[in-house]
Design an enzyme around this catalytic site. Structure first.
Site, PDB file in Angstrom:
ATOM      1  N   GLN A 233       0.834  -1.198   0.000  1.00  0.00           N
ATOM      2  CA  GLN A 233       0.000   0.000   0.000  1.00  0.00           C
ATOM      3  C   GLN A 233       0.873   1.254   0.000  1.00  0.00           C
ATOM      4  OE1 GLN A 233      -2.879  -2.266   3.094  1.00  0.00           O
ATOM      5  NE2 GLN A 233      -3.236  -0.077   3.027  1.00  0.00           N
ATOM      6  N   ARG A 380      -8.456  -1.296   8.243  1.00  0.00           N
ATOM      7  CA  ARG A 380      -9.330  -0.157   7.985  1.00  0.00           C
ATOM      8  C   ARG A 380      -9.432   0.728   9.221  1.00  0.00           C
ATOM      9  NH1 ARG A 380     -14.291  -1.371   3.868  1.00  0.00           N
ATOM     10  NH2 ARG A 380     -14.398   0.704   3.009  1.00  0.00           N
ATOM     11  N   CYS A 381      -8.282   1.072   9.725  1.00  0.00           N
ATOM     12  CA  CYS A 381      -8.224   1.722  11.032  1.00  0.00           C
ATOM     13  C   CYS A 381      -7.069   2.690  11.035  1.00  0.00           C
ATOM     14  CB  CYS A 381      -7.988   0.648  12.087  1.00  0.00           C
ATOM     15  SG  CYS A 381      -7.445   1.277  13.660  1.00  0.00           S
ATOM     16  N   GLU A 750     -12.574   4.690   6.151  1.00  0.00           N
ATOM     17  CA  GLU A 750     -12.609   3.883   7.362  1.00  0.00           C
ATOM     18  C   GLU A 750     -13.761   4.217   8.304  1.00  0.00           C
ATOM     19  OE1 GLU A 750      -7.769   3.411   7.509  1.00  0.00           O
ATOM     20  OE2 GLU A 750      -8.754   5.134   8.371  1.00  0.00           O
TER      21      GLU A 750
END
Lengths: 804, 291
Positions: A233, A380-381, A750
């Site tokens: 990513q 997702r944090c 998120e």
């Protein structure tokens, strides 16, 4: 036809921004053309000539000393090219590598294994079958040591020291860290009418992208260049890290992150597999591919959460919160490898209570080592914002109940007001904007809050268990501003490079890296908004460090707040140059050139104008004297602050009192993420996020048995929800533009995963609140709910798993 | 997936399949739907020397109902075909209730009932259904055919009484002698999950009284549990609340679940109790309505 004095007479019709795919257009995702046709280009689709295949041998034990490794039987298998162990790596000073949290992590185990699934050896062979055969032929003799699967065990007297490799490490504590005004908080607690306390565990979960991790390393001895295709990513961070760790010259490293099958934070860290594949390619002078299997992904790579909370809220009788105390205890596994860029040991946990007007707060956080996989900030944090907001909203519910005040009213009393921005949060963040009450009221109206409360009361008389849960939160998204955030010292900016070609078509590259978020679609829309070029005329490229400008990648919902801002700024630079060209073409001075979408014209003579495309042509064919040819710009954007989107989620549930099975009746989501660039994509992000929130609340967790075995190592035990059980989501919006973002957008990726879980838990706990139940740890599996409702107690889900 | 090395054969005749297994001297495995075997190969929990793929054997993909009401289901009949069978929907309520919750739609399109019974997963669905219905498996081997009751066929976790190189070629549900009723309930954490606990019940009625009863449980023992005493408690009853409670109590007693991440042993026993009660209450309501 009558002639009028139309000031626009002779001018072309204004460009319709929605038609060209600009801001606010629900443009279909351009990347889906290739994804839906099976034409994506994932790293495993890439086959290089002469490529070898790598397989990793993983530890079956949670904690053990390695007495010996005998690879002779593996070497004897035809087609085996190389076998690497920790010992072999140590001779090249690669046995250990630094983590992004300034700890060290074993690449291949040398002394001990410290979690089940840890990398012990690697085989490089002609094909993956041979490699797999060979790893199973390696014989490792282990001397078992006691496993440690929770913080309580980690700090118990006499607990074995997990990190005996570290000089001076005499216990299993990673850090003790605190933030806030302790004296002020204590003083406020002393004056409180009511103190509410809540203890719970946010379980370990896993991002579980459908594409696991992997790499193809290709070292070319002739040119000295290393090309690595990696599931990353953040490819530029990998390049920097490889340059620093492997001591290869940075200009000779090219990291390519091709199409990614999801990331969710799982693909931010640098994993041992990448390092070993790179070394193997250097040693064999052949391309080496490593494809992580599902179990390897679930048991060894970056997970999320695993934090215990002891939280207290001090209130006046009327429900006004006076102060908050949070003690967190986090389980980081065997290495402190949180892939997070902040200076704060527990990430952004102290973003908690940002949406509430609270004068005092204090947080004490302790992190511990356990014999479990390292990580903690993925899924997702934004670096433990998920825990922060879950803890906050669970504490708020308990506090409202303890104060005897309605859940919605309690929030109204304590929300930060619309005219109170920027607002300093109790732990020191500065929120940018919001309309919290408006969002909540919309959600309550949509779910018919008052009506449901009546229905619930009626149902209770008949023994039916209905519940309603509210979750309201603002969260810091953007992972930026260089003052407080960096990775390996590199500041958290991001970048965009826009090249407008002669014919008015354009190429845009950014330092972000899409994993399914739809950057190729959305980024073009920002350029369309700024320049009036049709979005379909703009191609977006990311992920190749040889071509993309340096950026920090995509995670923490930072792409729109940071890279998105850089795109707008790069487009504005292009526009500034185009204006000079337009003045030249229109034969007026630059001050007399006006702009409307897609077109420059002479002030008070709208008919005399040139399109942005015409200025592009002139930039290469008819430039004014003294101006460089070409029409391109690069922008590096250092955001002044994080963006603070807000969400109000309300969920209703019914519990089957005989089985503990609960069903979602309705779920209303109101999201305020500022200006929506592509509403279709934003809604997709929210739906996906809510589905992941539902997963964590209902079924999904990684746990461990008393021997340290990971439970959740495959799709039989680690559950992903299907369309069958996933509830329908009712989505609504409020728009409060970010005051500091060039186009007013905020992060959103998120929000739903962060704010969603508390809505479900609050609803189930609300259904049981008359029985004295204050907490059920996620996932709220039917047996836990049944235990809570029959024994009228809280239910803990902390490992180890209970067995007979 | 990278399983260990194995040979593969795709015979066109049953005898050839048996012969291939025989030659493999105990190391061969039969591949039908593959929904359990392929994952085992992937994880290398199974490493057969040869896979004998029976998918090309002719005439094994049937679901037949005989004139007396007996069902014969061939080894290549997929769950999905059973799910779509009008005969099953009309005549066999236990199987009809179970098949839509067997695994997920993808698995149901490939997996087979016979394969599932042979696999003998203690958390599987079909063995429980077949035991509750007094069903049998027909095995074919060098000595010819033999029929084995499923309650005797499944002997432990992933164990059956097939005598290598026998191949299970058919499952049968005997002809009912009375009015058929039945049901199936299971608790799963998600579609496609293995059962936390489940119950299958098959009943026959004569003149409003139970003339045959079978109750079997899944997920609550080392093998599929045949709750014989619970079934016996229903005989000659008209599913009054005493008989129902007695059956539920005995079914819960018959189960021997283990506490794990799906729930405690007590909870699973409670679910068995609840499900047996619910299935029987549902049947009783249907009976009343019919009367």
């Amino acid at each position: 036809m009558t002639q009028t004095a139309d000031p626009r007479a002779g001018a072309p019709a204004p460009v319709d921004e929605i038609k060209i795919g600009g801001l606010g257009a629900s443009r279909r995702r351009v990347e889906d053309n290739r994804f839906l046709r099976g034409k994506g280009n994932y790293f495993d689709d890439i086959v290089l000539p002469g490529m070898l295949h790598m397989e990793i041998l993983r530890s079956p034990m949670a904690h053990a000393r390695i007495k010996s490794i005998d690879a002779s039987r593996a070497w004897a298998i035809p087609g085996v090219r190389l076998i690497l162990t920790g010992e072999a790596l140590a001779t090249r000073n690669l046995g250990w590598m630094p983590t992004l949290s300034y700890d060290t992590q074993a690449v291949l185990a040398t002394d001990k294994v410290r979690f089940q699934g840890q990398e012990v050896a690697a085989v490089i062979a002609d094909d993956p079958y041979i490699a797999k055969d060979a790893v199973t032929a390696i014989q490792v003799e282990y001397e078992p040591l006691p496993p440690i699967v929770n913080p309580e065990q980690a700090v118990a007297p006499g607990a074995p020291i997990i990190r005996d490799d570290k000089l001076g490490q005499t216990d299993n504590v990673v850090f003790d860290w605190e933030v806030g005004d302790q004296a002020g908080t204590e003083a406020a607690f002393a004056t409180a009418d009511v103190v509410s306390r809540l203890q719970l565990h946010y379980p370990r979960s896993h991002p579980c992208p459908l594409e696991a991790c992997g790499a193809i390393a290709d070292y070319d001895r002739a040119t000295g260049k290393l090309t690595a295709y990696l599931t990353s990513q953040a490819p530029h961070i990998v390049r920097a890290a490889v340059a620093l760790i492997a001591e290869l010259p940075e200009h000779q490293i090219r990291i390519i992150s091709p199409d990614l099958g999801g990331g969710f934070g799982n693909k931010v860290p640098i994993y041992p597999g990448y390092v070993v594949a790179i070394l193997a390619s250097i040693l064999t002078e052949r391309p080496v591919k490593w494809v992580e299997d599902r179990t390897g992904n679930l048991i060894s790579t970056g997970f999320g959460r695993d934090v215990y909370l002891d939280g207290q809220v001090a209130m006046r009788k009327d429900g006004k919160i006076l102060a908050v105390k949070m003690n967190t205890l986090s389980d980081h596994g065997a290495f402190f490898a949180d892939a997070q860029p902040s200076k704060f040991k527990i990430g952004l946990m102290h973003s908690a209570f940002a949406s509430y007007d609270i004068p005092y707060a204090h947080m004490a956080s302790r992190g511990v080592y356990t014999t479990k996989a390292p990580g903690g900030v993925a899924y997702r944090c934004s670096f433990r914002v998920t825990e922060a907001m879950f803890f906050q909203e669970r504490m708020v519910q308990a506090a409202a109940d303890d104060a005897g005040i309605d859940q919605a009213e309690f929030r109204r009393i304590n929300f930060v007001k619309d005219d109170d921005f920027p607002h300093r949060t109790p732990y020191g963040f500065l929120t940018d904007s919001g309309q919290y009450n408006k969002c909540l009221e919309l959600a309550l109206k949509e779910i018919d809050y008052e009506g449901f409360l009546k229905e619930q009361a009626e149902a209770r008389k008949q023994g039916r268990l209905l519940g309603i849960g509210i979750s309201t939160m603002t969260e810091p998204l953007g992972a930026g501003n260089s003052r407080e955030y960096d990775i390996l010292g590199i500041k958290m900016f991001d970048s965009a490079e826009l090249r407008v070609h002669m014919t008015g078509k354009a190429m845009l590259r950014t330092g972000a890296k899409t994993q399914g978020q739809g950057h190729e679609t959305t980024w073009a829309q920002i350029v369309a908004h700024e320049l009036g070029l049709p979005a379909e005329d703009i191609v977006v490229e990311e992920g190749d460090t040889d071509t993309a400008p340096f950026g920090m990648g995509t995670y923490a919902s930072r792409s729109t707040p940071v890279a998105g801002a850089a795109i707008a700024m790069a487009a504005r630079k292009v526009k500034a140059k185009a204006r000079k060209i337009a003045a030249h073409l229109l034969e007026v001075s630059e001050e007399d050139v006006e702009w409307e979408l897609g077109r420059f014209y002479v002030r008070s003579q709208p008919a005399r104008g040139v399109s942005i495309q015409e200025t592009a042509l002139a930039a290469y064919s008819n430039m004014p004297d003294g101006l460089e040819p070409g029409l391109e710009a690069v922008s590096y954007y250092d955001p002044p602050n994080l963006t603070w989107p807000f969400a109000a989620y309300v969920c209703t549930v019914e519990i089957d009192p005989e089985t503990g099975v609960w069903d979602v009746l309705r779920f209303v989501a109101v999201d305020d993420c500022g200006v929506r660039i592509n509403p279709l994509i934003v809604e997709g992000q929210i739906q996906g996020g809510l589905t992941e929130a539902y997963a964590m609340a209902s079924m999904q967790f990684i746990t461990f048995d008393a021997d340290g075995n990971c439970i959740g190592s495959n799709f039989m035990d680690y559950l992903l929800p299907t369309a069958w059980e996933t509830p329908g989501w009712e989505l609504h919006e409020v728009v409060t533009p970010s005051p500091h973002h060039p186009i007013g957008a905020k992060g959103v990726g998120e929000c739903a995963t962060v704010g969603g879980p508390a809505a479900f838990v609050n609803a189930v706990v609300n259904a049981l609140s008359h029985l004295g139940v204050r907490n059920i740890d996620m996932p709220m599996l039917p047996d836990r709910v049944y235990e809570a409702l029959t024994k009228r107690t809280d239910v803990s889900g902390a490992p180890p798993v209970k067995t007979d | 997936m990278f399983p260990g090395r194995f040979h593969y054969a795709s015979p066109r005749a049953l005898d050839e399949a048996v012969e291939l297994l025989q030659k493999a001297e105990g190391e061969g495995k039969v591949l039908a739907g593959g929904q359990s075997l392929i994952p085992l190969l992937k994880l290398r929990f199974a490493s057969p020397s040869i896979l004998v793929d029976i998918n090309n054997l002719p005439g094994l993909d049937y679901i037949k109902v005989e004139s007396d009401g007996a069902f014969r289901i061939g080894a290549l009949a997929r769950h999905g075909e059973i799910e779509r069978s009008d005969d099953i929907a009309r005549l066999q309520p236990t199987a009809a209730a179970a098949v839509p919750v067997v695994a997920d739609p993808i698995v149901r399109s490939r997996g087979t009932l016979v394969g599932s019974v042979c696999h003998a997963d203690p958390q599987g669905d079909w063995a429980a259904v077949m035991i509750a219905l007094d069903g049998s498996v027909t095995a074919y081997g060098p000595e010819g055919k033999r029929s084995i009751m499923v309650k005797d066929f499944v002997t432990g976790p992933f164990q059956n009484v097939l005598s290598y190189p026998e191949i299970a070629i058919e499952a049968t549900i005997p002809a009912p002698k009375g009015d058929v009723a039945g049901g199936f309930l299971k608790l799963e954490r998600r579609v496609g999950d293995f059962a936390t606990a489940g119950a299958a019940i098959g009943l026959e009625f004569n003149a409003g009284r139970v003339s045959r009863a079978g109750i079997a449980l899944t997920g609550v023992g080392g093998a599929t549990v045949n709750a014989e005493a619970a079934a016996e408690a229903l005989m000659n009853s008209s599913l009054g609340s005493d008989a129902v409670m007695r059956a539920a109590d005995l079914a819960a007693e018959a189960s021997s679940p283990k506490s794990d991440h799906r729930g405690s042993a007590d909870y699973k026993r409670h679910i068995v109790h609840t499900f047996v009660r619910r299935i029987l209450a549902g049947i009783a309501t249907d009976q009343e309505r019919a009367a």
